[in-house]
Write a protein that holds these residues in place. Sequence first.
Motif, PDB file in Angstrom:
ATOM      1  N   VAL A 122     -18.797   1.793   0.106  1.00  0.00           N
ATOM      2  CA  VAL A 122     -18.140   1.061   1.092  1.00  0.00           C
ATOM      3  C   VAL A 122     -16.540   0.730   0.979  1.00  0.00           C
ATOM      4  CG1 VAL A 122     -18.476  -1.123   2.729  1.00  0.00           C
ATOM      5  CG2 VAL A 122     -20.105   0.571   2.385  1.00  0.00           C
ATOM      6  N   VAL A 123     -17.231  -0.404  -0.183  1.00  0.00           N
ATOM      7  CA  VAL A 123     -15.589  -0.857  -0.962  1.00  0.00           C
ATOM      8  C   VAL A 123     -14.573   0.243  -0.786  1.00  0.00           C
ATOM      9  CG1 VAL A 123     -14.556  -2.270  -2.999  1.00  0.00           C
ATOM     10  CG2 VAL A 123     -16.945  -2.572  -2.148  1.00  0.00           C
ATOM     11  N   ILE A 124     -14.726   1.314  -1.275  1.00  0.00           N
ATOM     12  CA  ILE A 124     -13.888   2.964  -1.786  1.00  0.00           C
ATOM     13  C   ILE A 124     -13.706   2.692  -1.222  1.00  0.00           C
ATOM     14  CG2 ILE A 124     -13.931   4.298  -2.798  1.00  0.00           C
ATOM     15  CD1 ILE A 124     -15.877   4.157  -5.195  1.00  0.00           C
ATOM     16  N   ALA A 125     -15.048   3.524   0.317  1.00  0.00           N
ATOM     17  CA  ALA A 125     -13.536   3.767   1.595  1.00  0.00           C
ATOM     18  C   ALA A 125     -13.035   2.540   2.652  1.00  0.00           C
ATOM     19  CB  ALA A 125     -15.218   3.774   2.696  1.00  0.00           C
ATOM     20  N   VAL A 126     -12.984   1.529   2.211  1.00  0.00           N
ATOM     21  CA  VAL A 126     -12.206   0.375   2.441  1.00  0.00           C
ATOM     22  C   VAL A 126     -10.921   0.487   1.868  1.00  0.00           C
ATOM     23  CG1 VAL A 126     -11.753  -2.142   2.941  1.00  0.00           C
ATOM     24  CG2 VAL A 126     -14.092  -1.064   3.429  1.00  0.00           C
ATOM     25  N   LEU A 127     -10.487   1.046   0.828  1.00  0.00           N
ATOM     26  CA  LEU A 127      -9.544   0.891   0.168  1.00  0.00           C
ATOM     27  C   LEU A 127      -8.486   2.200   0.280  1.00  0.00           C
ATOM     28  CD1 LEU A 127     -10.448  -0.240  -2.877  1.00  0.00           C
ATOM     29  CD2 LEU A 127      -9.036  -1.802  -1.616  1.00  0.00           C
ATOM     30  N   ILE A 128      -9.580   2.857   0.630  1.00  0.00           N
ATOM     31  CA  ILE A 128      -8.896   4.497   0.889  1.00  0.00           C
ATOM     32  C   ILE A 128      -8.106   4.287   2.387  1.00  0.00           C
ATOM     33  CG2 ILE A 128      -9.833   6.623   1.706  1.00  0.00           C
ATOM     34  CD1 ILE A 128     -11.529   6.968  -0.708  1.00  0.00           C
ATOM     35  N   ALA A 129      -8.904   3.363   3.550  1.00  0.00           N
ATOM     36  CA  ALA A 129      -9.008   3.920   5.202  1.00  0.00           C
ATOM     37  C   ALA A 129      -7.210   2.912   4.503  1.00  0.00           C
ATOM     38  CB  ALA A 129      -9.569   2.714   5.592  1.00  0.00           C
ATOM     39  N   ARG A 130      -7.323   1.600   3.754  1.00  0.00           N
ATOM     40  CA  ARG A 130      -5.686   0.649   3.315  1.00  0.00           C
ATOM     41  C   ARG A 130      -4.648   1.683   2.965  1.00  0.00           C
ATOM     42  NH1 ARG A 130      -4.915  -2.988   6.055  1.00  0.00           N
ATOM     43  NH2 ARG A 130      -3.335  -3.801   4.335  1.00  0.00           N
ATOM     44  N   GLY A 131      -4.913   2.259   2.169  1.00  0.00           N
ATOM     45  CA  GLY A 131      -4.152   3.528   1.573  1.00  0.00           C
ATOM     46  C   GLY A 131      -3.169   4.251   2.589  1.00  0.00           C
ATOM     47  N   PHE A 132      -4.346   4.350   3.740  1.00  0.00           N
ATOM     48  CA  PHE A 132      -3.638   5.394   4.882  1.00  0.00           C
ATOM     49  C   PHE A 132      -2.904   4.707   5.997  1.00  0.00           C
ATOM     50  CE2 PHE A 132      -6.908   9.232   2.932  1.00  0.00           C
ATOM     51  CZ  PHE A 132      -5.989   9.884   3.956  1.00  0.00           C
ATOM     52  N   ILE A 133      -3.683   3.683   6.208  1.00  0.00           N
ATOM     53  CA  ILE A 133      -3.191   2.401   7.107  1.00  0.00           C
ATOM     54  C   ILE A 133      -1.948   1.851   7.052  1.00  0.00           C
ATOM     55  CG2 ILE A 133      -3.396   0.255   8.453  1.00  0.00           C
ATOM     56  CD1 ILE A 133      -5.641   0.721   7.612  1.00  0.00           C
ATOM     57  N   THR A 134      -1.598   1.891   5.617  1.00  0.00           N
ATOM     58  CA  THR A 134      -0.221   1.337   4.869  1.00  0.00           C
ATOM     59  C   THR A 134       0.459   2.472   4.159  1.00  0.00           C
ATOM     60  OG1 THR A 134      -1.526   0.928   2.403  1.00  0.00           O
ATOM     61  CG2 THR A 134      -1.907  -0.941   3.820  1.00  0.00           C
ATOM     62  N   ARG A 135       0.097   3.540   3.829  1.00  0.00           N
ATOM     63  CA  ARG A 135       1.131   4.072   3.519  1.00  0.00           C
ATOM     64  C   ARG A 135       1.378   4.886   2.076  1.00  0.00           C
ATOM     65  NH1 ARG A 135       5.489   6.029   8.445  1.00  0.00           N
ATOM     66  NH2 ARG A 135       4.160   6.071  10.224  1.00  0.00           N
ATOM     67  N   GLY A 136       0.676   3.850   1.572  1.00  0.00           N
ATOM     68  CA  GLY A 136       0.266   3.673   0.101  1.00  0.00           C
ATOM     69  C   GLY A 136       0.738   2.306  -0.331  1.00  0.00           C
ATOM     70  N   ASP A 137       0.651   2.386   0.369  1.00  0.00           N
ATOM     71  CA  ASP A 137       1.796   0.682  -0.416  1.00  0.00           C
ATOM     72  C   ASP A 137       1.157  -0.250  -0.773  1.00  0.00           C
ATOM     73  OD1 ASP A 137       4.003  -0.451  -0.324  1.00  0.00           O
ATOM     74  OD2 ASP A 137       3.966  -1.646   1.608  1.00  0.00           O
ATOM     75  N   LEU A 138      -0.441  -0.004  -0.301  1.00  0.00           N
ATOM     76  CA  LEU A 138      -1.740  -1.434  -1.101  1.00  0.00           C
ATOM     77  C   LEU A 138      -1.514  -2.383  -0.303  1.00  0.00           C
ATOM     78  CD1 LEU A 138      -3.639   1.664  -2.052  1.00  0.00           C
ATOM     79  CD2 LEU A 138      -4.322   0.282  -0.548  1.00  0.00           C
ATOM     80  N   PRO A 139      -1.203  -3.396  -0.062  1.00  0.00           N
ATOM     81  CA  PRO A 139      -0.782  -4.944  -0.138  1.00  0.00           C
ATOM     82  C   PRO A 139      -1.951  -5.824  -1.593  1.00  0.00           C
ATOM     83  CG  PRO A 139      -1.083  -4.726   1.962  1.00  0.00           C
ATOM     84  CD  PRO A 139      -1.291  -3.259   1.789  1.00  0.00           C
ATOM     85  N   GLU A 140      -3.502  -4.776  -1.421  1.00  0.00           N
ATOM     86  CA  GLU A 140      -4.132  -6.094  -1.998  1.00  0.00           C
ATOM     87  C   GLU A 140      -3.561  -5.049  -3.702  1.00  0.00           C
ATOM     88  OE1 GLU A 140      -5.672  -4.912   2.785  1.00  0.00           O
ATOM     89  OE2 GLU A 140      -4.617  -3.448   0.493  1.00  0.00           O
ATOM     90  N   PHE A 141      -3.614  -4.329  -3.400  1.00  0.00           N
ATOM     91  CA  PHE A 141      -3.656  -3.770  -4.960  1.00  0.00           C
ATOM     92  C   PHE A 141      -1.758  -4.959  -5.256  1.00  0.00           C
ATOM     93  CE2 PHE A 141      -5.478   0.464  -5.511  1.00  0.00           C
ATOM     94  CZ  PHE A 141      -5.978   0.119  -5.118  1.00  0.00           C
ATOM     95  N   VAL A 142      -0.748  -4.872  -4.571  1.00  0.00           N
ATOM     96  CA  VAL A 142       0.478  -5.837  -5.181  1.00  0.00           C
ATOM     97  C   VAL A 142      -0.088  -6.668  -5.367  1.00  0.00           C
ATOM     98  CG1 VAL A 142       2.750  -6.368  -4.456  1.00  0.00           C
ATOM     99  CG2 VAL A 142       1.678  -4.225  -3.692  1.00  0.00           C
ATOM    100  N   PHE A 143      -1.028  -7.303  -4.639  1.00  0.00           N
ATOM    101  CA  PHE A 143      -1.726  -9.139  -4.833  1.00  0.00           C
ATOM    102  C   PHE A 143      -1.939  -8.921  -6.225  1.00  0.00           C
ATOM    103  CE2 PHE A 143      -5.045 -11.922  -4.264  1.00  0.00           C
ATOM    104  CZ  PHE A 143      -4.200 -13.243  -4.391  1.00  0.00           C
TER     105      PHE A 143
END
Length: 435
Positions: A122-143
């Motif tokens: 579930v965690v991985i799926a959420v992160l993958i979805a966030r990657g698509f939504i943010t076009r690889g920007d992933l503010p969670e990773f930046v944080f």
Amino acid sequence: MASDTTASEPLLAASTDAASSPKPELNPKTTHVEFSGVPGALGISIGLPILIYVLYYAIEGPEKFESLRNVFDVEALAAYLAWFFGLVVLFYIVPGPVLEGTVLRDGTTLMYKMNGLNCYLVVIAVLIARGFITRGDLPEFVFIAEHLLGLITASIGCSFVLAFFVYFKSFQKPGKTILAYGGNTGKPIFDWFIGRELNPRLGMFDIKFFCELRPGLFLWTIINAAMAHAQWKRFGYISDSMVLLNLFQFIYVVDSAVLERKNLTMIDITTDGFGFMLAFGDLALVPFTYTLQTRFLAKTPVNLGVYGTLGVLALKVLGYYIFRSSNSQKNAFKQNHPSAAHLKFIKTKTGSKLLADGWWGTARHINYFGDWLMSISWCLPTGFHTPVTYFYSLYFAILLIHRETRDEAKCSEKYGKDWKEYKKQVRWKIVPFVY
């Protein structure tokens, strides 16, 4: 803590008739203490948090000393609490089989919900979805990259709070709560450190079992991914060494989640109490020291090339083969499987059999050797720029030697002269012809 190394006592227990034995005391007083008792407990409780900060600045460099003001980071604390309690929520809502644990000293068993892998997916799926939504920007990773120091402090703080919570909770039902054999000294500091209660629970929610896998190990791989993201943002590419480390450690965590039920027989679950030592190891030490390699590579890419990659892969495969093959051989011997029928053993006076052949005739804890080889393969991708990235392998060696010492003491007490004979036949402890 963060290895799936299992206790390596090479035996097959025989059935015994316990009906005539006197009923043992539920919570005997602890007479033997580890880590030199209270002084060691205090030293480790103060020293290890300091060590994590030292390692942080060793990776980030002296210029980061200006970030001392970010040690106490309210945003990072909020994010960490959201992470921890979010996983608690997932524990309750994500489906998974319920299994019975080992028999406890009072003859009862506890039930455990095995949904760790499903929660991780579930965690991985959420992160993958966030990657698509943010076009690889992933503010969670930046944080994560920008607030790493604050996240370290948050995890350490939560470790202390959790340790105090389970310590005081252990006094709620005197005479009924099963205490750990090693955590009932009556000395508050030591019992708080080593863990007083064996299985601290809130209903079906087992705090120790939950912390063993989820908050720290899952966060470990997320920090790794965030470091790969940071390397890509900074240099425009992701190095082969970064890919290798993310792959190795992701597979390790997935493997741990798939084999979650095996934790039920690990010494951490069956024997050790849950105190500051395990809380700190699970919540802080694992995610913020096991990621030293990827954090280094995010700033200093290392390109291994084809031969370097193949060399590291070969060491990883060798370590994994020794670890899995030796454990499988031991399990086959325990279960009287035909594949282990030819193996030599020592029949003990207790009715048990000590395996003294195959892998277990090479070294008494040969599975630890395979596990340690894998730890080296996790450090080599960083090259030889700094010894800091080899901290994991050094720490893991100390951990395995400490666990081997505990195993040896337990077996010596249990088997007496038979264990001495076993040591004559199997000379080496962990590393054949070395130690």
